[in-house]
Design a protein around this motif. Structure first.
Motif, short mmCIF file in Angstrom:
data_model
loop_
_atom_site.label_atom_id
_atom_site.label_comp_id
_atom_site.label_asym_id
_atom_site.label_seq_id
_atom_site.Cartn_x
_atom_site.Cartn_y
_atom_site.Cartn_z
N GLY A 56 -7.69 8.80 -2.82
CA GLY A 56 -8.08 7.40 -2.99
C GLY A 56 -9.07 6.86 -1.98
O GLY A 56 -9.48 5.70 -2.08
N ARG A 57 -9.49 7.62 -0.99
CA ARG A 57 -10.54 7.18 -0.06
C ARG A 57 -10.85 8.34 0.87
O ARG A 57 -10.09 9.32 0.91
N ARG A 58 -11.98 8.26 1.61
CA ARG A 58 -12.16 9.22 2.70
C ARG A 58 -12.49 8.46 3.97
O ARG A 58 -12.93 7.28 3.90
N LEU A 182 1.73 -7.39 5.44
CA LEU A 182 1.10 -6.11 5.12
C LEU A 182 -0.23 -6.39 4.42
O LEU A 182 -0.38 -7.43 3.78
N HIS A 183 -1.16 -5.46 4.54
CA HIS A 183 -2.43 -5.62 3.81
C HIS A 183 -2.75 -4.34 3.06
O HIS A 183 -2.33 -3.25 3.46
N GLY A 184 -3.48 -4.49 1.97
CA GLY A 184 -3.87 -3.33 1.17
C GLY A 184 -5.02 -3.70 0.25
O GLY A 184 -5.44 -4.87 0.19
N VAL A 217 -18.06 0.77 2.57
CA VAL A 217 -17.66 1.44 3.81
C VAL A 217 -17.17 0.34 4.75
O VAL A 217 -17.87 -0.65 4.96
N SER A 218 -15.96 0.49 5.25
CA SER A 218 -15.47 -0.51 6.21
C SER A 218 -15.39 0.12 7.59
O SER A 218 -15.00 1.28 7.74
N LEU A 219 -15.80 -0.66 8.58
CA LEU A 219 -15.66 -0.24 9.98
C LEU A 219 -14.52 -1.06 10.55
O LEU A 219 -14.66 -2.27 10.75
O1 AKG Z 1 -11.01 -1.14 4.48
C1 AKG Z 1 -10.41 -2.10 4.94
O2 AKG Z 1 -10.92 -3.21 5.07
C2 AKG Z 1 -8.96 -1.95 5.34
C3 AKG Z 1 -8.71 -0.70 6.12
C4 AKG Z 1 -7.30 -0.61 6.62
O3 AKG Z 1 -6.46 -1.40 6.32
C5 AKG Z 1 -6.92 0.50 7.50
O4 AKG Z 1 -7.71 1.44 7.67
O5 AKG Z 1 -5.80 0.46 8.05
#
Ligand code: AKG
Length: 237
Positions: A56-58, A182-184, A217-219
């Motif tokens: 589901g992600r890398r 919690l977040h998702g 892409v999240s940092l």
């Molecule tokens: O991609 C995001 O904004 C969240 C990433 C996240 O929750 C995590 O890596 O723990």
């Protein structure tokens, strides 16, 4: 000297999302389009071995692996260190400098299960989004005891609200938003913006809009307080 702290920075007050629990700062266009392109170039120039594929992600991990006994710090490349510095100078980590970056890549349809970030980090999470928006969803944690008449604790029943994070924005979560929820991210290809998205105004969006997801892409930039210098220490009892 007074402790560097976001709350004490009057110019950041306008970025607080007042309809979310304490405390969310949402800063649109924190970086320019040029910076975004440069950062994405650097992400995709990283050696293949830097990527870890999950279902589901890398992701790429920079700065070291957080561990209860302490993180063995690894050098952070300049292209990421710049943003560790910029965000730390806002006071996000109470005067400390960010020393850890988790970089996640989500293709449309990918996401991350609801989770909490836990005690290995200073209780602030800061995120720069590149390439696409997403909706970050927040949930009540599972409560230990289930009481009579209480709804079953499904993900759907524990869902509270979402934040729209647009590309080039900076999101900062602290206090209850960090410690109590919690977040998702749901794995979907488009988002319908409803009144459950509590920062629509701040993000310049409207209820009813439908937005397609691209590759995001999240940092995720954080501070790990416990650092160890000597690799051997991890092996000791
Ligand atoms: O991609 C995001 O904004 C969240 C990433 C996240 O929750 C995590 O890596 O723990």
């Amino acid at each position: 000297m007074a402790r560097l702290c976001l709350r004490k920075q009057p110019h950041l007050k306008k970025f607080i999302v007042t309809s979310a629990p304490p405390v969310v700062y949402y800063i649109p266009d924190f970086i320019t389009e040029e910076e975004e392109s440069y950062l994405l170039q650097q992400v995709y120039k990283s050696p293949k071995t830097k990527w870890t594929q999950l279902s589901g992600r890398r992701l790429q991990n920079w700065g070291g692996l957080p561990h209860p006994k302490g993180m063995i710090a690894e050098k952070i490349p300049e292209w990421l260190q710049t943003y560790c510095g910029k965000i730390s100078r806002l006071g996000a980590f109470s005067g400390k400098t960010a020393n850890h970056i988790l970089l996640n890549e989500y293709k449309p349809g990918e996401g991350i299960m609801p989770h909490e970030d836990g005690p290995l980090y200073h209780p602030t999470v800061t995120t720069i989004s590149l390439g696409s928006h997403t909706l970050l969803d927040f949930y009540k944690p599972l409560s230990g005891s289930s009481q009579e008449g209480q709804l079953p604790q499904t993900e759907e029943n524990r869902y509270l609200f979402s934040l729209l994070v647009k590309q080039r924005s900076l999101l900062i979560l602290q206090e209850d938003m960090y410690r109590s929820l919690l977040h998702g991210i749901q794995g979907c290809e488009e988002d319908v913006l409803t009144e459950k998205v509590v920062n629509l105004t701040e993000a310049g969006a409207k209820t009813g809009e439908i937005v397609s997801r691209g590759t995001r892409v999240s940092l995720t930039i954080r501070h790990v307080p416990k650092i160890i210098k000597n690799k051997l220490v991890l092996g000791r009892k």
